[in-house]
Design a protein around this motif. Sequence first.
Motif, mmCIF file in Angstrom:
data_model
loop_
_atom_site.group_PDB
_atom_site.id
_atom_site.type_symbol
_atom_site.label_atom_id
_atom_site.label_comp_id
_atom_site.label_asym_id
_atom_site.label_seq_id
_atom_site.Cartn_x
_atom_site.Cartn_y
_atom_site.Cartn_z
ATOM 1 N N ALA A 104 0.839 -1.211 0.000
ATOM 2 C CA ALA A 104 0.000 0.000 0.000
ATOM 3 C C ALA A 104 0.869 1.254 0.000
ATOM 4 C CB ALA A 104 -0.919 0.000 1.232
ATOM 5 N N HIS A 105 1.948 1.187 0.748
ATOM 6 C CA HIS A 105 2.861 2.325 0.823
ATOM 7 C C HIS A 105 3.470 2.609 -0.550
ATOM 8 C CE1 HIS A 105 5.592 5.126 2.671
ATOM 9 N NE2 HIS A 105 6.611 4.510 2.091
ATOM 10 N N GLN A 106 3.923 1.549 -1.227
ATOM 11 C CA GLN A 106 4.509 1.723 -2.565
ATOM 12 C C GLN A 106 3.492 2.275 -3.554
ATOM 13 O OE1 GLN A 106 6.208 -2.044 -3.665
ATOM 14 N NE2 GLN A 106 7.857 -1.870 -2.155
ATOM 15 N N LEU A 107 2.283 1.759 -3.479
ATOM 16 C CA LEU A 107 1.261 2.218 -4.419
ATOM 17 C C LEU A 107 0.905 3.683 -4.163
ATOM 18 C CD1 LEU A 107 -0.454 1.261 -6.791
ATOM 19 C CD2 LEU A 107 -2.206 0.532 -5.176
ATOM 20 N N SER A 108 0.919 4.101 -2.914
ATOM 21 C CA SER A 108 0.538 5.481 -2.615
ATOM 22 C C SER A 108 1.559 6.468 -3.183
ATOM 23 C CB SER A 108 0.348 5.695 -1.111
ATOM 24 O OG SER A 108 1.585 5.560 -0.456
ATOM 25 N N ALA A 109 2.782 5.977 -3.485
ATOM 26 C CA ALA A 109 3.798 6.860 -4.082
ATOM 27 C C ALA A 109 3.609 6.989 -5.597
ATOM 28 C CB ALA A 109 5.193 6.310 -3.764
ATOM 29 N N GLN A 110 2.749 6.156 -6.161
ATOM 30 C CA GLN A 110 2.515 6.225 -7.612
ATOM 31 C C GLN A 110 1.431 7.259 -7.938
ATOM 32 O OE1 GLN A 110 2.004 2.424 -9.525
ATOM 33 N NE2 GLN A 110 3.539 1.473 -8.221
ATOM 34 N N PRO A 111 1.399 7.707 -9.202
ATOM 35 C CA PRO A 111 0.399 8.729 -9.561
ATOM 36 C C PRO A 111 -1.015 8.139 -9.614
ATOM 37 C CG PRO A 111 1.642 8.035 -11.500
ATOM 38 C CD PRO A 111 2.291 7.374 -10.329
ATOM 39 N N PRO A 112 -2.031 8.966 -9.388
ATOM 40 C CA PRO A 112 -3.426 8.507 -9.423
ATOM 41 C C PRO A 112 -3.770 7.763 -10.721
ATOM 42 C CG PRO A 112 -3.337 10.719 -8.547
ATOM 43 C CD PRO A 112 -1.930 10.379 -8.960
ATOM 44 N N ARG A 113 -3.095 8.062 -11.794
ATOM 45 C CA ARG A 113 -3.327 7.345 -13.066
ATOM 46 C C ARG A 113 -3.066 5.844 -12.887
ATOM 47 N NH1 ARG A 113 0.759 7.231 -16.510
ATOM 48 N NH2 ARG A 113 1.661 8.993 -15.398
ATOM 49 N N ALA A 114 -2.015 5.527 -12.128
ATOM 50 C CA ALA A 114 -1.693 4.116 -11.873
ATOM 51 C C ALA A 114 -2.772 3.460 -11.005
ATOM 52 C CB ALA A 114 -0.336 4.003 -11.191
ATOM 53 N N TRP A 115 -3.277 4.214 -10.032
ATOM 54 C CA TRP A 115 -4.355 3.668 -9.178
ATOM 55 C C TRP A 115 -5.577 3.363 -10.030
ATOM 56 C CZ3 TRP A 115 -4.496 8.299 -5.236
ATOM 57 C CH2 TRP A 115 -3.232 8.422 -4.630
ATOM 58 N N ALA A 116 -5.890 4.302 -10.919
ATOM 59 C CA ALA A 116 -7.082 4.130 -11.751
ATOM 60 C C ALA A 116 -6.957 2.844 -12.571
ATOM 61 C CB ALA A 116 -7.269 5.338 -12.656
ATOM 62 N N GLY A 117 -5.750 2.580 -13.105
ATOM 63 C CA GLY A 117 -5.539 1.377 -13.905
ATOM 64 C C GLY A 117 -5.805 0.108 -13.100
ATOM 65 N N ILE A 118 -5.290 0.080 -11.874
ATOM 66 C CA ILE A 118 -5.471 -1.100 -11.012
ATOM 67 C C ILE A 118 -6.948 -1.300 -10.649
ATOM 68 C CG2 ILE A 118 -5.018 -1.930 -8.659
ATOM 69 C CD1 ILE A 118 -2.179 -0.698 -9.034
ATOM 70 N N LEU A 119 -7.605 -0.201 -10.330
ATOM 71 C CA LEU A 119 -9.019 -0.303 -9.942
ATOM 72 C C LEU A 119 -9.881 -0.736 -11.129
ATOM 73 C CD1 LEU A 119 -9.315 2.903 -7.695
ATOM 74 C CD2 LEU A 119 -9.143 0.525 -6.934
ATOM 75 N N GLN A 120 -9.589 -0.175 -12.295
ATOM 76 C CA GLN A 120 -10.388 -0.521 -13.478
ATOM 77 C C GLN A 120 -10.169 -1.977 -13.886
ATOM 78 O OE1 GLN A 120 -8.911 2.808 -15.619
ATOM 79 N NE2 GLN A 120 -10.860 3.920 -15.560
ATOM 80 N N ASP A 121 -8.930 -2.432 -13.785
ATOM 81 C CA ASP A 121 -8.640 -3.822 -14.142
ATOM 82 C C ASP A 121 -9.389 -4.781 -13.203
ATOM 83 O OD1 ASP A 121 -7.231 -5.950 -15.509
ATOM 84 O OD2 ASP A 121 -6.118 -6.190 -13.637
ATOM 85 N N TYR A 122 -9.324 -4.469 -11.912
ATOM 86 C CA TYR A 122 -10.036 -5.307 -10.945
ATOM 87 C C TYR A 122 -11.538 -5.321 -11.254
ATOM 88 C CZ TYR A 122 -12.403 -6.846 -6.788
ATOM 89 O OH TYR A 122 -13.251 -7.516 -5.957
ATOM 90 N N TRP A 123 -12.079 -4.129 -11.500
ATOM 91 C CA TRP A 123 -13.522 -4.002 -11.714
ATOM 92 C C TRP A 123 -13.987 -4.810 -12.923
ATOM 93 C CZ3 TRP A 123 -17.043 -1.875 -8.500
ATOM 94 C CH2 TRP A 123 -18.338 -1.716 -9.001
ATOM 95 N N ALA A 124 -13.168 -4.807 -13.958
ATOM 96 C CA ALA A 124 -13.573 -5.486 -15.193
ATOM 97 C C ALA A 124 -13.483 -7.005 -15.078
ATOM 98 C CB ALA A 124 -12.703 -4.997 -16.352
ATOM 99 N N THR A 125 -12.490 -7.502 -14.321
ATOM 100 C CA THR A 125 -12.203 -8.937 -14.412
ATOM 101 C C THR A 125 -12.547 -9.747 -13.162
ATOM 102 O OG1 THR A 125 -9.952 -8.568 -13.619
ATOM 103 C CG2 THR A 125 -10.273 -8.549 -16.005
ATOM 104 N N SER A 126 -12.651 -9.112 -12.006
ATOM 105 C CA SER A 126 -12.696 -9.896 -10.772
ATOM 106 C C SER A 126 -13.870 -10.867 -10.692
ATOM 107 C CB SER A 126 -12.766 -8.969 -9.570
ATOM 108 O OG SER A 126 -12.897 -9.768 -8.418
ATOM 109 N N GLY A 127 -13.546 -12.074 -10.245
ATOM 110 C CA GLY A 127 -14.571 -13.098 -10.088
ATOM 111 C C GLY A 127 -14.947 -13.744 -11.403
ATOM 112 N N ARG A 128 -14.383 -13.243 -12.488
ATOM 113 C CA ARG A 128 -14.750 -13.801 -13.791
ATOM 114 C C ARG A 128 -13.548 -14.368 -14.531
ATOM 115 N NH1 ARG A 128 -18.750 -9.508 -16.602
ATOM 116 N NH2 ARG A 128 -16.875 -8.242 -16.831
ATOM 117 N N ASP A 129 -12.329 -14.007 -14.081
ATOM 118 C CA ASP A 129 -11.149 -14.495 -14.799
ATOM 119 C C ASP A 129 -10.686 -15.811 -14.172
ATOM 120 O OD1 ASP A 129 -10.037 -13.834 -12.430
ATOM 121 O OD2 ASP A 129 -8.909 -12.118 -13.175
ATOM 122 N N ASP A 130 -9.510 -16.266 -14.548
ATOM 123 C CA ASP A 130 -9.038 -17.545 -14.030
ATOM 124 C C ASP A 130 -7.927 -17.390 -13.001
ATOM 125 O OD1 ASP A 130 -10.800 -19.189 -15.429
ATOM 126 O OD2 ASP A 130 -9.654 -18.849 -17.263
#
Length: 275
Positions: free
Chosen positions: A96-122
């Motif tokens: 969490a500490h490492q991620l908080s040092a990244q720009p919000p653009r990176a957070w958005a990517g992680i959140l969007q990826d999770y939202w699109a795939t979670s519970g449905r991928d392998d």
Amino acid sequence: MAAKNVANDYDGRIRRAERLATLHPFTHEVLTFYKQVAQFQKSLYVRMLSGGKPRGADKNLPSLRQELQIEGLLPHFQEFLKLVAANAPVTLAESAHQLSAQPPRAWAGILQDYWATSGRDDRPNAAFDQFLPRAFLQPYAEHLAADRPIDEAAGFPSLCPSCGARPLIGVLRPEGDGGKRFLLCSFCLREWEFRRIYCATCAEETENKLPVYVAEQFPYIRVDACETCKFYLRTIDLTKDGNAVPLVDDLAAIPLSLWAEEHGYSRAQSNLLGT
Ligand SMILES: [Zn+2]
Ligand SMILES: [Zn+2]
């Protein structure tokens, strides 16, 4: 009305985490952290309620997976990362500490990826990798799912009728002399009715291929195993303990994971903390 109940649900989850931590000292660390997460989730949920008008149950809403509005969430994510960095077990805190040092653009990517795939991928057991987006977006998914009616005519689907994700656990609720089985969604926490003797992972329905195990320590939690696919689902039996809060009692049932692993069964979907 549904939305209001969910906010109350968070209080119930927090109280249950406190109770279980007292009953089972080995869960103390995990559940103390969960409690902090649930308090954050509740505050986020309440803010979402005040931010938008409830739309009521509407059959024409777009798919829940198309409804992530990320911009308004990012400032809250920063706050969440701080909370995790300060309170989580060390490896998670560090990530969490490492991620908080990244720009919000990176957070958005992680959140969007999770939202699109979670519970449905392998990726079945990625509890640690998924913790940050999952814990953060759960109240958002819960909030959106509360607007969506369940289509009773769909029968007993193995995937969530609101968002298409795999089930996290089963729940047996008292009904007449026995119990009615429901599945609880791993993504939006919706519950839907399901058949008693049927594997949600591979559709096995032969009773002797679906053994049920119960550990002494958690007599109200069943391990519903499948000899065909070797996956298992935990089922919280509310006919045996009406005080259980399925989402939280599942987090506390740490010994069942070890037991299942030793017997060659894998969990279909891990819970939030990988317990
Ligand atoms: Zn769902
Ligand atoms: Zn199976």
